[in-house]
Scaffold this motif. Structure first.
Motif, PDB file in Angstrom:
ATOM      1  N   ARG A  59       9.689   5.125  -9.598  1.00 13.65           N
ATOM      2  CA  ARG A  59       9.814   3.658  -9.652  1.00 13.65           C
ATOM      3  C   ARG A  59       9.069   3.026  -8.483  1.00 13.65           C
ATOM      4  O   ARG A  59       8.223   2.158  -8.661  1.00 13.65           O
ATOM      5  N   GLN A  63       5.409   1.225  -8.743  1.00 17.20           N
ATOM      6  CA  GLN A  63       5.393  -0.216  -8.445  1.00 17.20           C
ATOM      7  C   GLN A  63       4.373  -0.512  -7.340  1.00 17.20           C
ATOM      8  O   GLN A  63       3.649  -1.505  -7.395  1.00 17.20           O
ATOM      9  N   GLU A  98      -8.425  -1.456  -2.217  1.00 19.75           N
ATOM     10  CA  GLU A  98      -7.154  -1.637  -2.932  1.00 19.75           C
ATOM     11  C   GLU A  98      -7.152  -0.860  -4.237  1.00 19.75           C
ATOM     12  O   GLU A  98      -6.137  -0.249  -4.606  1.00 19.75           O
ATOM     13  N   LYS A 129       7.596  -3.331 -12.445  1.00 15.23           N
ATOM     14  CA  LYS A 129       7.331  -4.465 -11.555  1.00 15.23           C
ATOM     15  C   LYS A 129       6.086  -4.213 -10.712  1.00 15.23           C
ATOM     16  O   LYS A 129       5.637  -3.073 -10.566  1.00 15.23           O
ATOM     17  N   SER A 132       5.869  -9.253  -5.851  1.00 10.34           N
ATOM     18  CA  SER A 132       5.968 -10.687  -6.112  1.00 10.34           C
ATOM     19  C   SER A 132       4.800 -11.487  -5.523  1.00 10.34           C
ATOM     20  O   SER A 132       4.362 -12.484  -6.098  1.00 10.34           O
ATOM     21  N   ALA A 155       2.437  -5.649   4.572  1.00  9.96           N
ATOM     22  CA  ALA A 155       2.290  -4.329   3.926  1.00  9.96           C
ATOM     23  C   ALA A 155       2.287  -3.222   4.981  1.00  9.96           C
ATOM     24  O   ALA A 155       2.940  -2.194   4.813  1.00  9.96           O
ATOM     25  N   ASN A 158       5.728  -2.491   6.291  1.00  9.52           N
ATOM     26  CA  ASN A 158       6.531  -1.764   5.302  1.00  9.52           C
ATOM     27  C   ASN A 158       6.027  -0.331   5.105  1.00  9.52           C
ATOM     28  O   ASN A 158       6.800   0.594   4.851  1.00  9.52           O
ATOM     29  N   GLY A 222      11.500  -7.710  -0.013  1.00  7.04           N
ATOM     30  CA  GLY A 222      12.564  -7.465  -0.979  1.00  7.04           C
ATOM     31  C   GLY A 222      13.827  -8.233  -0.651  1.00  7.04           C
ATOM     32  O   GLY A 222      13.899  -8.945   0.353  1.00  7.04           O
ATOM     33  N   SER A 228      20.232  -5.611  -1.776  1.00  8.62           N
ATOM     34  CA  SER A 228      19.280  -4.554  -2.126  1.00  8.62           C
ATOM     35  C   SER A 228      20.027  -3.374  -2.734  1.00  8.62           C
ATOM     36  O   SER A 228      20.768  -2.680  -2.051  1.00  8.62           O
ATOM     37  N   ARG A 229      19.820  -3.166  -4.050  1.00 15.30           N
ATOM     38  CA  ARG A 229      20.644  -2.143  -4.721  1.00 15.30           C
ATOM     39  C   ARG A 229      20.190  -0.711  -4.415  1.00 15.30           C
ATOM     40  O   ARG A 229      20.974   0.222  -4.554  1.00 15.30           O
ATOM     41  N   HIS A 230      18.936  -0.530  -4.014  1.00 11.97           N
ATOM     42  CA  HIS A 230      18.445   0.851  -3.825  1.00 11.97           C
ATOM     43  C   HIS A 230      18.420   1.302  -2.372  1.00 11.97           C
ATOM     44  O   HIS A 230      18.282   2.497  -2.111  1.00 11.97           O
ATOM     45  N   LYS A 240      13.044   5.482   2.380  1.00  9.92           N
ATOM     46  CA  LYS A 240      12.911   4.300   3.239  1.00  9.92           C
ATOM     47  C   LYS A 240      13.485   4.656   4.617  1.00  9.92           C
ATOM     48  O   LYS A 240      14.511   5.337   4.692  1.00  9.92           O
ATOM     49  N   ASN A 244      15.279  -3.546   4.271  1.00 15.39           N
ATOM     50  CA  ASN A 244      14.401  -4.691   3.979  1.00 15.39           C
ATOM     51  C   ASN A 244      14.489  -5.744   5.099  1.00 15.39           C
ATOM     52  O   ASN A 244      13.469  -6.271   5.558  1.00 15.39           O
TER      53      ASN A 244
HETATM   54  N1  BYC Z   1       8.307  -7.818  -5.521  1.00 14.31           N
HETATM   55  O1  BYC Z   1      16.880  -2.544  -4.011  1.00 14.31           O
HETATM   56  P1  BYC Z   1      15.565  -3.127  -3.594  1.00 14.31           P
HETATM   57  C1  BYC Z   1      -0.406  -4.331  -0.802  1.00 14.31           C
HETATM   58  C2  BYC Z   1      12.563  -5.222  -6.680  1.00 14.31           C
HETATM   59  S1  BYC Z   1       0.622  -3.885  -2.111  1.00 14.31           S
HETATM   60  C3  BYC Z   1       8.720  -7.359  -6.722  1.00 14.31           C
HETATM   61  O2  BYC Z   1      15.458  -3.593  -2.190  1.00 14.31           O
HETATM   62  P2  BYC Z   1      13.681  -0.992  -3.072  1.00 14.31           P
HETATM   63  C4  BYC Z   1      -1.632  -5.068  -1.047  1.00 14.31           C
HETATM   64  C5  BYC Z   1      12.768  -3.719  -6.561  1.00 14.31           C
HETATM   65  O3  BYC Z   1      11.691  -3.009  -7.145  1.00 14.31           O
HETATM   66  C6  BYC Z   1       2.173  -3.739  -1.332  1.00 14.31           C
HETATM   67  N2  BYC Z   1       9.862  -6.642  -6.880  1.00 14.31           N
HETATM   68  O4  BYC Z   1      14.416  -2.080  -3.972  1.00 14.31           O
HETATM   69  C7  BYC Z   1      -2.338  -4.894  -2.211  1.00 14.31           C
HETATM   70  C8  BYC Z   1      14.056  -3.559  -7.317  1.00 14.31           C
HETATM   71  O5  BYC Z   1      13.821  -3.685  -8.710  1.00 14.31           O
HETATM   72  P3  BYC Z   1      14.065  -2.459  -9.774  1.00 14.31           P
HETATM   73  C9  BYC Z   1       3.270  -3.339  -2.231  1.00 14.31           C
HETATM   74  C10 BYC Z   1      10.587  -6.403  -5.779  1.00 14.31           C
HETATM   75  O6  BYC Z   1      12.715  -0.284  -3.948  1.00 14.31           O
HETATM   76  C11 BYC Z   1      -3.459  -5.670  -2.457  1.00 14.31           C
HETATM   77  C12 BYC Z   1      14.824  -4.803  -6.952  1.00 14.31           C
HETATM   78  O7  BYC Z   1      13.860  -5.766  -6.571  1.00 14.31           O
HETATM   79  N3  BYC Z   1       4.150  -2.557  -1.413  1.00 14.31           N
HETATM   80  O8  BYC Z   1      -0.042  -4.042   0.267  1.00 14.31           O
HETATM   81  O9  BYC Z   1      14.662  -0.172  -2.328  1.00 14.31           O
HETATM   82  C13 BYC Z   1      -3.881  -6.643  -1.524  1.00 14.31           C
HETATM   83  C14 BYC Z   1      15.830  -4.578  -5.830  1.00 14.31           C
HETATM   84  O10 BYC Z   1      15.185  -4.331  -4.571  1.00 14.31           O
HETATM   85  C15 BYC Z   1      10.195  -6.841  -4.509  1.00 14.31           C
HETATM   86  C16 BYC Z   1       5.013  -1.674  -1.906  1.00 14.31           C
HETATM   87  O11 BYC Z   1       5.164  -1.544  -3.096  1.00 14.31           O
HETATM   88  C17 BYC Z   1       9.005  -7.583  -4.404  1.00 14.31           C
HETATM   89  N4  BYC Z   1       8.559  -8.066  -3.233  1.00 14.31           N
HETATM   90  O12 BYC Z   1      12.874  -1.847  -1.977  1.00 14.31           O
HETATM   91  C18 BYC Z   1      -3.198  -6.775  -0.333  1.00 14.31           C
HETATM   92  C19 BYC Z   1       5.732  -0.841  -0.870  1.00 14.31           C
HETATM   93  N5  BYC Z   1      11.121  -6.447  -3.617  1.00 14.31           N
HETATM   94  O13 BYC Z   1      12.949  -1.490  -9.524  1.00 14.31           O
HETATM   95  C20 BYC Z   1      -2.065  -5.982  -0.067  1.00 14.31           C
HETATM   96  C21 BYC Z   1       6.597   0.234  -1.473  1.00 14.31           C
HETATM   97  C22 BYC Z   1      12.063  -5.791  -4.306  1.00 14.31           C
HETATM   98  O14 BYC Z   1      15.393  -1.882  -9.493  1.00 14.31           O
HETATM   99  N6  BYC Z   1       7.857  -0.276  -1.932  1.00 14.31           N
HETATM  100  N7  BYC Z   1      11.750  -5.770  -5.607  1.00 14.31           N
HETATM  101  O15 BYC Z   1      13.950  -3.110 -11.116  1.00 14.31           O
HETATM  102  C23 BYC Z   1       8.920  -0.490  -1.126  1.00 14.31           C
HETATM  103  O16 BYC Z   1       8.866  -0.290   0.076  1.00 14.31           O
HETATM  104  C24 BYC Z   1      10.206  -0.897  -1.774  1.00 14.31           C
HETATM  105  O17 BYC Z   1      10.126  -0.603  -3.154  1.00 14.31           O
HETATM  106  C25 BYC Z   1      10.543  -2.407  -1.557  1.00 14.31           C
HETATM  107  C26 BYC Z   1      11.833  -2.725  -2.367  1.00 14.31           C
HETATM  108  C27 BYC Z   1      10.811  -2.678  -0.094  1.00 14.31           C
HETATM  109  C28 BYC Z   1       9.431  -3.306  -2.082  1.00 14.31           C
END
Ligand code: BYC
Length: 335
Positions: A59, A63, A98, A129, A132, A155, A158, A222, A228-230, A240, A244
């Motif tokens: 997931r 994403q 990217e 997803k 955002s 980014a 994170n 997020g 934050s459920r995850h 992580k 968040n």
């Molecule tokens: N947007 O329990 P949570 C880049 C969702 S690209 C949309 O806190 P988690 C760049 C979350 O998925 C950077 N959805 O979840 C590129 C969950 O939904 P589901 C992208 C969001 O996973 C081009 C629900 O909300 N970075 O840098 O523990 C040009 C509950 O949230 C968002 C990454 O993807 C959001 N903002 O924590 C320039 C980093 N936030 O799946 C730049 C990797 C939350 O249950 N990801 N949700 O339906 C992560 O670090 C984590 O997945 C997050 C969310 C911190 C984003």
């Protein structure tokens, strides 16, 4: 050898059925897994892992990959309108990076047993997803500066901890991604610096971009920790490393002095330095806006998805040609 293979097979089968039936061996496997995570051992693709750990990674990594791919669009919008050849070359390199990040990340997710086709289908159907932040428009050249400075800045905040993620393939992919994000952040800040030292009109453009991108950048981290459920499980698995809210706070603390250096005003009346906590306090995020964007109702959600679907359809011939070429190569090798 053969017998050993069979033995291994049958013990694997035993483990699997024990897991499926939730017996004590299941608990033992989970405990052994958690012990490895606690010991900071990297979990590799072929290692046993709980199904929920695998699902969480698929997931998050998919994403993340989708975000990189959709994230090419807001900046791609300015490739033909960059103010100079130099700016155009830099922006082109960034957008290509990217695309590369998306590809490393899809590959990292594939090691968990999910196919690229499935991930892409989930994006295109709207099931998966993406961040955002990429549902906001890029109205002026200053937005390109603001994206590099704020969006890539968020980014990095994170993603640097993700280089220490417990899952090896994701952690290793993040090392190179973070190096490139660093360059992206600097190019954005440099655009902002130039604009904020330019004419009154340029300075106003920089301020307007900051006004529009500040709050969406904070939303990138997020939901708040209470919603934050995850997070709790992902932190226990060391996917992580920070919550968040912790990362959002670090971002605010680092970025506000940068805005001051640029001579720009952060659009938050409640923003103030707290001497006791040594952190900035900031105003309430509009979570309704965040949820609207996630539900597909942000300013550009429909446009972004329509463009992605069109690009996918228009690229069908490239995929077909690559498959035909691979088949021809395989036939030649076999012959
Ligand atoms: N947007 O329990 P949570 C880049 C969702 S690209 C949309 O806190 P988690 C760049 C979350 O998925 C950077 N959805 O979840 C590129 C969950 O939904 P589901 C992208 C969001 O996973 C081009 C629900 O909300 N970075 O840098 O523990 C040009 C509950 O949230 C968002 C990454 O993807 C959001 N903002 O924590 C320039 C980093 N936030 O799946 C730049 C990797 C939350 O249950 N990801 N949700 O339906 C992560 O670090 C984590 O997945 C997050 C969310 C911190 C984003």
């Amino acid at each position: 050898m053969y017998t050993q293979g069979l033995d291994q097979q049958s013990s694997e089968d035993k483990k699997k059925s024990a897991r499926d039936s939730g017996s004590s061996e299941d608990a033992a496997a989970l405990a052994a897994f958690q012990k490895r995570v606690e010991a900071e051992e990297k979990i590799e693709a072929k290692d046993w892992m709980p199904d929920a750990y695998r699902r969480t990674l698929v997931r998050q990594i998919s994403q993340h990959a989708h975000s990189e791919i959709i994230g090419m669009q807001p900046e791609g919008n300015w490739l033909t309108r960059a103010p100079s050849l130099k700016r155009k070359a830099i922006l082109l390199a960034k957008v290509q990076d990217e695309a590369g990040h998306g590809l490393y990340l899809y590959s990292a997710a594939e090691t968990l047993g999910v196919s690229r086709e499935q991930m892409v289908a989930d994006l295109l159907s709207g099931k998966a997803k993406y961040s955002s932040i990429f549902n906001y428009p890029t109205l002026t050249w200053a937005d390109i500066g603001a994206i590099g400075w704020l969006v890539d800045g968020a980014a990095i905040m994170n993603q640097v901890p993700l280089c220490r993620c417990s899952y090896g393939p994701y952690a290793r992919a993040m090392v190179r991604v973070c190096k490139e994000e660093s360059f992206h952040q600097r190019q954005g800040f440099e655009i902002m610096l130039e604009l904020s030292r330019g004419s009154e009109q340029q300075k106003a453009m920089a301020q307007d971009a900051l006004d529009r991108w500040w709050w969406p950048s904070l939303m990138m981290f997020g939901p708040s920790d209470t919603d934050s459920r995850h997070s709790a499980q992902s932190m226990a698995w060391k996917i992580k490393r920070f919550s968040n809210d912790e990362l959002r706070q670090k971002f605010v603390d680092v970025t506000v002095p940068q805005a001051q250096f640029l001579g720009l005003r952060v659009p938050d009346d409640k923003l103030r330095w707290n001497d006791a906590t040594e952190h900035y306090e900031f105003g309430e995020i509009d979570w309704q806006e965040f949820h609207d964007v996630l539900a597909g109702n942000g300013p550009c959600n429909r446009e972004r998805m329509a463009k992605r679907r069109r690009a996918h359809d228009e690229g069908a011939w490239v995929r077909e040609a690559a498959e035909a070429y691979a088949l021809k190569q395989a036939e030649r090798q076999a012959a």
